[in-house]
Design an enzyme around this catalytic site. Structure first.
Site, mmCIF file in Angstrom:
data_model
loop_
_atom_site.group_PDB
_atom_site.id
_atom_site.type_symbol
_atom_site.label_atom_id
_atom_site.label_comp_id
_atom_site.label_asym_id
_atom_site.label_seq_id
_atom_site.Cartn_x
_atom_site.Cartn_y
_atom_site.Cartn_z
ATOM 1 N N GLN A 11 10.003 -5.646 -0.878
ATOM 2 C CA GLN A 11 10.942 -5.781 -0.135
ATOM 3 C C GLN A 11 12.483 -6.458 -0.503
ATOM 4 O O GLN A 11 11.639 -7.654 -0.534
ATOM 5 C CB GLN A 11 11.478 -5.459 1.151
ATOM 6 C CG GLN A 11 12.419 -3.394 1.252
ATOM 7 C CD GLN A 11 12.143 -2.899 2.491
ATOM 8 O OE1 GLN A 11 11.275 -2.746 2.482
ATOM 9 N NE2 GLN A 11 13.615 -3.352 3.295
ATOM 10 N N SER A 91 3.755 -6.775 1.691
ATOM 11 C CA SER A 91 4.426 -6.359 2.386
ATOM 12 C C SER A 91 3.890 -4.866 1.636
ATOM 13 O O SER A 91 2.735 -4.341 1.941
ATOM 14 C CB SER A 91 5.760 -6.687 3.219
ATOM 15 O OG SER A 91 5.769 -5.766 3.777
ATOM 16 N N LEU A 92 4.896 -4.773 1.272
ATOM 17 C CA LEU A 92 4.650 -2.768 0.936
ATOM 18 C C LEU A 92 3.539 -2.168 -0.274
ATOM 19 O O LEU A 92 3.362 -1.456 -1.188
ATOM 20 C CB LEU A 92 6.300 -1.251 0.964
ATOM 21 C CG LEU A 92 6.829 -1.883 -0.337
ATOM 22 C CD1 LEU A 92 6.878 -0.934 -1.765
ATOM 23 C CD2 LEU A 92 8.309 -2.513 0.121
ATOM 24 N N ARG A 116 6.486 5.036 5.908
ATOM 25 C CA ARG A 116 6.870 3.623 6.819
ATOM 26 C C ARG A 116 8.151 3.098 6.855
ATOM 27 O O ARG A 116 8.805 2.853 7.902
ATOM 28 C CB ARG A 116 5.671 2.817 6.281
ATOM 29 C CG ARG A 116 5.566 1.458 6.289
ATOM 30 C CD ARG A 116 4.648 1.215 5.610
ATOM 31 N NE ARG A 116 4.014 -0.718 5.757
ATOM 32 C CZ ARG A 116 4.983 -1.307 4.851
ATOM 33 N NH1 ARG A 116 6.216 -1.501 4.377
ATOM 34 N NH2 ARG A 116 4.356 -2.948 5.109
ATOM 35 N N HIS A 202 7.886 -6.822 10.270
ATOM 36 C CA HIS A 202 6.461 -7.843 10.324
ATOM 37 C C HIS A 202 6.331 -8.409 11.624
ATOM 38 O O HIS A 202 5.977 -9.588 12.068
ATOM 39 C CB HIS A 202 6.004 -8.375 9.054
ATOM 40 C CG HIS A 202 5.958 -8.120 8.006
ATOM 41 N ND1 HIS A 202 4.886 -7.376 7.630
ATOM 42 C CD2 HIS A 202 6.205 -7.842 6.416
ATOM 43 C CE1 HIS A 202 4.246 -6.983 6.569
ATOM 44 N NE2 HIS A 202 5.824 -7.053 6.187
ATOM 45 N N GLN A 251 -0.574 -4.701 9.298
ATOM 46 C CA GLN A 251 0.403 -4.863 9.095
ATOM 47 C C GLN A 251 1.706 -4.582 8.868
ATOM 48 O O GLN A 251 3.114 -5.683 8.398
ATOM 49 C CB GLN A 251 0.220 -5.224 7.018
ATOM 50 C CG GLN A 251 -0.126 -3.209 6.516
ATOM 51 C CD GLN A 251 1.532 -3.290 5.727
ATOM 52 O OE1 GLN A 251 2.198 -3.375 5.772
ATOM 53 N NE2 GLN A 251 0.286 -4.161 3.959
#
Length: 316
Positions: A11, A91-92, A116, A202, A251
């Protein structure tokens, strides 16, 4: 032989218009956009190409959009028969990495990240959580700052993204992040920049999102990866399907160990880092970890051909 790592953005790398050129020129990429729209049941492609920006910026759209863009570029690498030795995603971006490593199908991954994104949006009411980038402070010092805030107040502040030396993102309750930001400046941070995000990603406040995601992932197929995937939450190489599944849950509420991930890849002897998809955020972070690293950001056929030339130059 050169060792190559494919890196996939998360992101913040999105922009309206992303993928337009691929849609116009690349049949193999166009199929990925079509698969995303079909799987999700709405035109993600329309949002990616035409926006508006505030719609694309919504986590539930941003996450599948970046995955789609990265996979559409990945297809061009496949056509040129360029394969990575390692993969990692921020991340993603870890889902894009898993698609690249053959551990998930694109359709399953795009379905998972859409959910998600929704779960992460829902986990904490808007305005109650926050994130901020802290520049110019050592990891250990900032860790102490966050722990003292959590101990001394009923607020939460945690390390969220350990991006590179001197750039760490903190996450938690809005008040906790504000107090930690002030304490970080007192401890010597050069700047503290509040991030325009919709939640405390996170951090442990994302645990409800992780629990819901676990339910979704249970019904999707995850197989052993064909190449090592460096996991966000551990910065270790994994290929085992059950370990991959566990890492995807963890995560959501664990810090992204990106600096450690790059150091792991450097230790493995990676010569060329290729950022696959939208933007060049990760290329900048890699260079801050290792100034002399060979990094290239690729979002179209020309970029793929440049990588091919570079590799032929090394092996030829």
């Amino acid at each position: 032989m050169a060792k190559v790592a494919f890196l996939f953005p998360g992101q913040g790398s999105q922009s309206v218009g992303m993928g337009q050129e691929l849609l116009n020129k690349e049949q193999v990429s166009k199929k990925i956009f079509e698969a995303a729209d079909k799987t999700l049941g709405y035109s993600l492609t329309e949002i990616m190409v035409n926006g508006p920006e505030e719609t694309l910026r919504r986590t539930e759209h941003t996450q599948p959009a970046l995955l789609t863009m990265s996979t559409a570029v990945l297809e061009l690498f496949k056509e040129e028969n360029i394969k990575p030795d390692f993969v990692a995603g921020h991340s993603l971006g870890e889902y894009s990495a898993l698609v690249a490593a053959g551990a998930m199908t694109f359709e399953d991954a795009v379905f998972a990240v859409r959910n998600r994104g929704l779960f992460m949006e829902e986990a904490v009411p808007f305005g109650e959580g926050a994130m901020a980038a802290v520049l110019g402070l050592e990891r250990e010092v900032l860790e102490d700052v966050c722990q003292s805030v959590s101990k001394e107040t009923s607020e939460s502040a945690e390390l969220a993204n350990l991006n590179c030396p001197g750039q760490i993102v903190i996450s938690g309750s809005a008040k906790g992040v504000e107090i930690a930001g002030e304490k970080a400046k007192e401890a010597g941070a050069k700047r503290v920049i509040p991030l325009q995000v919709s939640g405390p990603f996170h951090s442990s406040l994302m645990k409800p999102a992780a629990d819901k995601l676990e339910g979704v992932l249970k019904d999707l197929t995850v197989t052993d990866a064909t190449v090592p995937v460096i996991a966000n939450s551990t910065a270790n190489a994994v290929q085992d399907a059950s370990e991959i599944r566990k890492n995807l849950i963890e995560q959501v509420y664990s810090p992204v160990l990106w600096e450690d991930t790059i150091r792991t890849l450097l230790d493995e002897g990676v010569d060329l880092f290729v950022e696959v998809g939208s933007g060049n955020v990760l290329a900048g972070l890699v260079r801050k970890v290792q100034r002399r690293a060979n990094v290239v950001s690729v979002s179209d056929r020309d970029g793929v051909l440049k990588v091919k030339e570079m590799l032929e130059g090394v092996t030829g």
